[in-house]
Write a protein that holds these residues in place. Structure first.
Motif, mmCIF file in Angstrom:
data_model
loop_
_atom_site.group_PDB
_atom_site.id
_atom_site.type_symbol
_atom_site.label_atom_id
_atom_site.label_comp_id
_atom_site.label_asym_id
_atom_site.label_seq_id
_atom_site.Cartn_x
_atom_site.Cartn_y
_atom_site.Cartn_z
ATOM 1 N N GLU A 28 28.466 -16.902 -5.116
ATOM 2 C CA GLU A 28 29.380 -16.015 -5.837
ATOM 3 C C GLU A 28 29.971 -14.920 -4.954
ATOM 4 O O GLU A 28 30.426 -13.884 -5.458
ATOM 5 N N ARG A 29 29.992 -15.143 -3.653
ATOM 6 C CA ARG A 29 30.470 -14.072 -2.775
ATOM 7 C C ARG A 29 31.975 -13.825 -2.913
ATOM 8 O O ARG A 29 32.453 -12.731 -2.626
ATOM 9 N N THR A 30 32.736 -14.811 -3.368
ATOM 10 C CA THR A 30 34.177 -14.599 -3.547
ATOM 11 C C THR A 30 34.616 -14.730 -4.996
ATOM 12 O O THR A 30 35.544 -14.057 -5.428
ATOM 13 N N THR A 31 33.960 -15.600 -5.739
ATOM 14 C CA THR A 31 34.283 -15.801 -7.150
ATOM 15 C C THR A 31 32.998 -15.691 -7.961
ATOM 16 O O THR A 31 31.995 -16.315 -7.615
ATOM 17 N N GLN A 32 33.034 -14.908 -9.037
ATOM 18 C CA GLN A 32 31.835 -14.682 -9.838
ATOM 19 C C GLN A 32 31.865 -15.516 -11.109
ATOM 20 O O GLN A 32 32.924 -15.786 -11.668
ATOM 21 N N THR A 33 30.673 -15.903 -11.563
ATOM 22 C CA THR A 33 30.577 -16.541 -12.868
ATOM 23 C C THR A 33 30.834 -15.504 -13.959
ATOM 24 O O THR A 33 30.645 -14.301 -13.753
ATOM 25 N N THR A 34 31.229 -15.971 -15.113
ATOM 26 C CA THR A 34 31.580 -15.050 -16.207
ATOM 27 C C THR A 34 30.392 -14.844 -17.147
ATOM 28 O O THR A 34 30.515 -14.996 -18.369
ATOM 29 N N TRP A 35 29.233 -14.527 -16.560
ATOM 30 C CA TRP A 35 28.075 -14.233 -17.392
ATOM 31 C C TRP A 35 28.369 -13.051 -18.307
ATOM 32 O O TRP A 35 29.137 -12.157 -17.967
ATOM 33 N N HIS A 36 27.731 -13.050 -19.469
ATOM 34 C CA HIS A 36 28.012 -12.053 -20.497
ATOM 35 C C HIS A 36 26.904 -10.995 -20.493
ATOM 36 O O HIS A 36 25.730 -11.317 -20.732
ATOM 37 N N PRO A 37 27.216 -9.712 -20.240
ATOM 38 C CA PRO A 37 26.172 -8.686 -20.114
ATOM 39 C C PRO A 37 25.246 -8.595 -21.326
ATOM 40 O O PRO A 37 24.017 -8.530 -21.171
ATOM 41 N N HIS A 38 25.828 -8.572 -22.528
ATOM 42 C CA HIS A 38 24.986 -8.445 -23.720
ATOM 43 C C HIS A 38 24.142 -9.694 -23.943
ATOM 44 O O HIS A 38 22.984 -9.608 -24.373
ATOM 45 N N HIS A 39 24.722 -10.856 -23.639
ATOM 46 C CA HIS A 39 23.970 -12.098 -23.774
ATOM 47 C C HIS A 39 22.815 -12.149 -22.778
ATOM 48 O O HIS A 39 21.682 -12.510 -23.136
#
Length: 386
Positions: free
Chosen positions: A187-198
């Motif tokens: 994930e050094r250039t593109t991050q996964t869209t993990w959900h903070p509240h989840h």
């Protein structure tokens, strides 16, 4: 093959699914196995072997859970294919759990690695599916890096089986470091869209399950001791102190909502990785209670102080870790910041209080909650905070 598109990080009302909860419950089987082996080692006086084995096995359990959890937060499509692949991962978890005693007692990781292979094949297929459905070249590269990292690391674990026993500990550390580096590199250039509240909910739920397993293990230990030795007077203070510790652990962990703090990968990775210590110490409290019960009725070949430390040390580690990961971000005064660290030291000091050590540690834990709630009320915060 149906597309697997990334979910939005800002999705409203995102909650854990029944499949995720089922996944967690199956993982507790492995946690219970690790705890049982730790009890046996500590009760026999093999402290170094017990702690080293527990740390290695718990890392394997926690890391497999974490891999699934963060992927699901970003890509849970909840379609039939996703469900079937997740059920395959659960099968791998159960194989891993079956191999825990061999890995712990003899350093034989064969069955555990077979369980990991099952889980990794399933998770790798999920990442390849995500890469196939990626909305951008960057997302596709990220998913492929994850898939490649999983395969490379898994080959390393298979190679561990052919390493001489004298060198396995060092190779294990290297492979564990490689595992931890995969998300950072991917994930050094593109991050996964993990959900903070989840994510916060998922970690909270797993912490609840681990604490529940701690209560269950301690309850069974007390019940068996009563059936075999009828030592109610000796066990009541021990059981009461242990229960207070677990109650306080629950209160302190859930005193503040942490989701708002998880605003970037840097913060989330530190927080998520730190839970290896938090969850490991939470599970170890239950194992420590079992050791203390066995020592009290004469079944453990260790001193009273050592049996007490089996409870107080993980309890203190839990408090310090909660402070480092959660509480310190929400404390306004120096007194509030010092509450949990000082309480952890006080709980450690209780190790030398003889047969009342666990009871005193429980009273310190309860007092910590009361002091934290009082200080929070004075600063205008929620009275639940500790």
């Amino acid at each position: 093959m149906p597309r697997m598109t990334a979910r939005s990080r800002h999705e409203e009302h995102r909650a854990a699914t029944p499949l995720e909860l089922f996944f967690d419950l199956c993982f507790v089987v492995a946690v219970a196995q690790a705890g049982a082996r730790l009890v046996h080692s500590l009760a026999e006086g093999h402290v170094g072997h017990g702690i080293a084995g527990y740390l290695a096995v718990f890392f394997a359990i926690w890391w497999a859970w974490m891999n699934f959890t963060w992927f699901a937060s970003a890509y849970d499509s909840d379609d039939p294919l996703y469900r079937v692949v997740t059920l395959v991962q659960i099968a791998g978890v159960l194989i891993l759990a079956a191999g825990v005693p061999r890995a712990f007692d003899n350093g034989d990781y064969g069955v555990c690695i077979v369980g990991y292979i099952v889980m990794r094949l399933a998770l790798t297929s999920q990442w390849l599916r995500a890469a196939r459905s990626a909305a951008s070249p960057g997302e596709r590269r990220m998913a492929l890096r994850y898939a490649a990292g999983l395969v490379v690391c898994q080959l390393g674990w298979v190679g561990l089986l052919f390493v001489p026993h004298t060198a396995r500990s060092w190779v294990f550390v290297v492979l564990a470091a490689a595992e931890l580096s995969v998300p950072v590199i991917a994930e050094r250039t593109t991050q996964t869209t993990w959900h903070p509240h989840h994510i916060a909910e998922r970690y909270g739920l797993f912490t609840l399950i681990v604490l529940g397993e701690t209560v269950s293990a301690a309850t069974v230990a007390v019940q068996q001791a009563l059936d075999e030795h009828d030592a109610l007077g000796d066990l009541l203070p021990l059981a009461g102190g242990g229960l207070l510790i677990v109650f306080a652990a629950w209160w302190i962990y859930f005193a503040v909502p942490i989701a708002g703090h998880l605003t970037s990968n840097q913060q989330a990775f530190v927080w998520g990785y730190g839970h290896s210590v938090l969850l490991g110490s939470a599970a170890a409290i239950g194992a420590g209670m079992e050791v203390a019960v066995e020592q009290r009725v004469g079944k453990a070949h260790i001193s009273t102080a050592a049996a007490s430390a089996a409870v107080t040390v993980p309890a203190a580690v839990f408090m310090l870790t909660v402070w480092a990961l959660h509480a310190r971000h929400f404390k306004r005064t120096t007194t509030q910041q010092l509450t949990l660290p000082v309480s952890a030291l006080a709980i450690l000091a209780c190790s030398f209080a003889g047969e009342r050590a666990v009871l005193f540690a429980g009273l310190v834990a309860a007092a910590t909650v009361a002091i934290g709630a009082t200080l929070s009320r004075r600063t205008g915060e929620s009275p639940a905070q500790a």
